[in-house]
Scaffold this active site. Structure first.
Site, short mmCIF file in Angstrom:
data_model
loop_
_atom_site.label_atom_id
_atom_site.label_comp_id
_atom_site.label_asym_id
_atom_site.label_seq_id
_atom_site.Cartn_x
_atom_site.Cartn_y
_atom_site.Cartn_z
N CYS A 58 -7.16 116.96 1.78
CA CYS A 58 -6.61 115.57 1.16
C CYS A 58 -6.68 115.72 -0.44
O CYS A 58 -6.01 114.74 -1.03
CB CYS A 58 -7.88 114.59 1.63
SG CYS A 58 -9.45 115.28 1.15
N GLU A 82 -12.57 106.99 2.71
CA GLU A 82 -12.21 108.21 2.25
C GLU A 82 -10.76 108.54 2.54
O GLU A 82 -10.54 109.18 3.76
CB GLU A 82 -13.07 109.21 2.48
CG GLU A 82 -14.56 108.81 1.78
CD GLU A 82 -14.66 109.12 0.16
OE1 GLU A 82 -13.85 109.93 -0.35
OE2 GLU A 82 -15.56 108.67 -0.25
N VAL A 88 -4.61 104.47 9.96
CA VAL A 88 -6.25 104.04 10.71
C VAL A 88 -6.89 103.12 9.93
O VAL A 88 -7.79 102.26 10.42
CB VAL A 88 -6.71 105.44 11.18
CG1 VAL A 88 -7.91 105.09 12.17
CG2 VAL A 88 -5.66 105.97 12.27
P1 NAD Z 1 -7.10 110.04 11.32
O1 NAD Z 1 -7.08 108.59 10.62
O2 NAD Z 1 -5.92 110.12 12.23
O3 NAD Z 1 -8.29 110.27 12.03
C1 NAD Z 1 -9.59 110.07 11.49
C2 NAD Z 1 -10.47 109.53 12.69
O4 NAD Z 1 -10.12 108.19 13.10
C3 NAD Z 1 -10.72 110.24 13.84
O5 NAD Z 1 -11.95 110.48 14.26
C4 NAD Z 1 -10.06 109.68 14.94
O6 NAD Z 1 -10.49 109.80 16.16
C5 NAD Z 1 -10.15 108.27 14.37
N1 NAD Z 1 -9.00 107.34 15.10
C6 NAD Z 1 -7.69 107.85 15.02
N2 NAD Z 1 -6.83 106.70 15.42
C7 NAD Z 1 -7.70 105.71 15.47
C8 NAD Z 1 -7.68 104.35 15.74
N3 NAD Z 1 -6.41 103.69 15.95
N4 NAD Z 1 -8.49 103.38 15.48
C9 NAD Z 1 -9.69 103.76 15.04
N5 NAD Z 1 -10.05 105.22 14.88
C10 NAD Z 1 -9.00 106.05 15.22
O7 NAD Z 1 -7.03 111.02 10.20
P2 NAD Z 1 -6.69 112.65 10.53
O8 NAD Z 1 -5.50 113.04 10.93
O9 NAD Z 1 -7.92 113.03 11.10
O10 NAD Z 1 -7.06 113.21 8.97
C11 NAD Z 1 -5.88 113.25 7.97
C12 NAD Z 1 -6.09 112.15 7.00
O11 NAD Z 1 -7.33 112.09 6.41
C13 NAD Z 1 -5.28 112.47 5.58
O12 NAD Z 1 -4.64 111.38 5.31
C14 NAD Z 1 -6.08 113.13 4.83
O13 NAD Z 1 -5.60 112.89 3.35
C15 NAD Z 1 -7.39 112.13 4.89
N6 NAD Z 1 -8.45 112.86 4.45
C16 NAD Z 1 -9.06 112.15 3.50
C17 NAD Z 1 -10.12 112.81 3.06
C18 NAD Z 1 -11.17 112.33 1.76
O14 NAD Z 1 -12.12 112.78 1.75
N7 NAD Z 1 -10.57 111.40 1.04
C19 NAD Z 1 -10.74 114.04 3.49
C20 NAD Z 1 -10.14 114.41 4.61
C21 NAD Z 1 -8.80 114.00 5.20
#
Ligand code: NAD
Length: 468
Positions: A244, A210, A192
């Site tokens: 993460c 992040e 994403v």
């Molecule tokens: P995700 O990317 O699916 O979703 C994150 C956000 O993006 C959500 O609010 C969602 O509504 C939005 N989103 C989803 N699809 C989208 C699109 N096509 N266009 C725009 N926005 C969109 O991530 P997730 O499944 O919620 O989280 C898991 C991932 O996040 C894992 O890879 C994890 O490692 C990472 N993560 C990183 C950190 C960090 O601090 N570095 C912390 C937590 C999670």
């Protein structure tokens, strides 16, 4: 309900009015955010439990207290962070006042994931408020109970002119991203992140990403195996591995693996009992889709399950699972696991372990367990990662004085404590010039001469600073 553009117009006009600039406004909002967390702790815990059975203990530590601590730290320090930073000068600027001024960026967007749904919206929000910005929060639709609660609480506590929550999934977020923001702070998956970057490129909006990845955990040399097993199991299975910074895989010699396995088995039983499915301290997988992804990954792996492996689709449960005989090209090694599955891979020397790690993408965190400081230092000096922690996992990200962020595919930019304030500030280079030393200025005006050039070079050189 206001449309996205009405919300953005309201925030933009509030920012333009300058209301977020005074220190007092920022302090009030930070204090109100603190009250929001304290006064609604029960509701927050309930929502997190509803979404994925997050145990109260884990929720308090990783969703509430971590934000409260960050708030205390910011409230105590942001006035100092706001102060102009005076810089050293050269002879050419001797009479000038030269300083860096931290200014808010404007209206910023914070997009959060579901795994620590409160923490990962609120920690960046603290930095954004302290820096004087207006903020749109976009929680994850995957954790609907806390998503709804955040949308209900934020307007009750924070200024509605300056802060807003916009809910929705991929489609709503894509629509939101079409708007111009002054910064986008995105936490989530790498896939994403690519579309977030593309959307940001249209307006040349700066971004903080992040992201995730595969965090390795290396065990080499002399290791206190019982302590290592406890810390490793805690870091891996906290939040059911949906962190993460969870250790994604373990890398060690076959001998260390054989010593580690019985300890890990014992620790798992000590932590979660003989039947972890009945243990209230173990979180569930967040959604049927995520449960299926993990089970498919497990099914595709040619590794051998030596601990756990049980699951229950209805409950979205996967037992803490450990696999051995996992190769580098195994399905489990092709993507971030993000669940309670821990492969143990072997590499017979530290050098081989480091080479293995360096063949993978740069991780968000890298862990090494060893009682030998030379081994810890060797790993530190020969690898790259967002953060590094020896003889433990996750703990490094709880300290607000350390920056938290990735490198390469695990992200760019950082936050927590002052680093969050900096992320949401523009460092404006300011030089207040007077009218003195016009003869010195004359050196740069035409007609150009060799004599003027050599004097100009000297006045502009760092050497002339020693005269200050
Ligand atoms: P995700 O990317 O699916 O979703 C994150 C956000 O993006 C959500 O609010 C969602 O509504 C939005 N989103 C989803 N699809 C989208 C699109 N096509 N266009 C725009 N926005 C969109 O991530 P997730 O499944 O919620 O989280 C898991 C991932 O996040 C894992 O890879 C994890 O490692 C990472 N993560 C990183 C950190 C960090 O601090 N570095 C912390 C937590 C999670």
């Amino acid at each position: 309900m206001d449309t996205q553009s009405q919300v953005l117009e309201r925030l933009r006009s509030a920012f333009s009015s300058g209301v977020t600039i005074p220190e007092e406004f920022r302090r009030t909002q930070l204090t109100k955010l603190m009250s929001m967390l304290k006064e609604n702790e029960e509701q927050i815990l309930k929502a997190l439990h509803k979404d994925f059975s997050k145990p109260k203990f884990e929720a308090v530590v990783s969703e509430i207290d971590i934000v409260i601590n960050e708030l205390h730290y910011a409230i105590d320090n942001f006035t100092t962070w706001m102060k102009p930073e005076y810089v050293s000068k050269n002879l050419a600027t001797k009479l000038d006042t030269c300083f860096v001024r931290r200014e808010p960026l404007g209206v910023v967007l914070i997009i959060g994931p579901w795994n620590y749904p409160l923490q990962l919206l609120m920690l960046p929000l603290v930095g954004a408020i302290a820096a004087g910005n207006c903020v749109v929060l976009k929680p994850s639709e995957v954790s609907p109970a806390i998503d709804n609660l955040i949308a209900e609480l934020v307007p009750k506590y924070l200024s509605q002119d300056c802060f807003a929550v916009i809910q929705g999934g991929a489609e709503e977020t894509k629509a939101l991203l079409k708007n111009r923001f002054d910064h986008i702070f995105y936490t989530g998956s790498q896939i994403v992140a690519r579309s977030v970057l593309q959307a940001a490129s249209v307006h040349l909006t700066p971004v903080t990403l992040e992201l995730g990845g595969k965090c390795p955990c290396l065990l080499y040399g002399r290791v206190d195996i019982p302590a290592a097993a406890r810390r490793l199991v805690w870091a891996k299975f906290f939040n059911a591995g949906q962190s993460c910074v969870a250790p994604d895989y373990v890398l060690c010699t076959a001998a260390t693996r054989d010593a580690l396995l019985p300890e890990v088995r014992q620790v798992l039983e000590d932590f979660y009992g003989k039947d972890p499915q009945t243990c209230p301290d173990l979180c569930r997988i967040v959604s049927p889709r995520h449960w299926t992804r993990l089970m498919e990954l497990l099914g595709k792996s040619s590794g051998k399950v030596v601990i756990g492996g049980e699951s229950n689709q209805e409950e979205k449960y996967i037992a803490p699972t450990v696999l051995v005989d996992v190769s580098e090209d195994d399905a489990l090694m092709q993507e971030e696991i993000f669940g309670p599955i821990l492969p143990i891979l072997t590499a017979e020397t530290l050098e081989e372990g480091i080479r293995f790690t360096n063949r993978q993408e740069k991780p968000l965190a890298l862990y090494v367990f060893s009682e030998e400081s030379s081994i810890v230092n060797t790993v530190l000096e020969n690898t790259q990662s967002g953060g590094f922690c020896s003889n433990d996992g996750i703990i490094h990200m709880t300290l607000p004085t350390l920056p938290f962020g990735g490198i390469g595919s695990s992200g760019c930019g950082s936050y927590h404590g002052r680093w969050g304030f900096e992320t949401f500030s523009h460092r404006r280079a300011c030089m207040l010039r007077g009218w003195g030393l016009e003869r010195l200025n004359g050196l740069r005006y035409p007609p150009y001469t060799e004599n003027k050039l050599s004097w100009l070079r000297w006045t502009a050189s760092p050497k002339s600073c020693s005269l200050m």
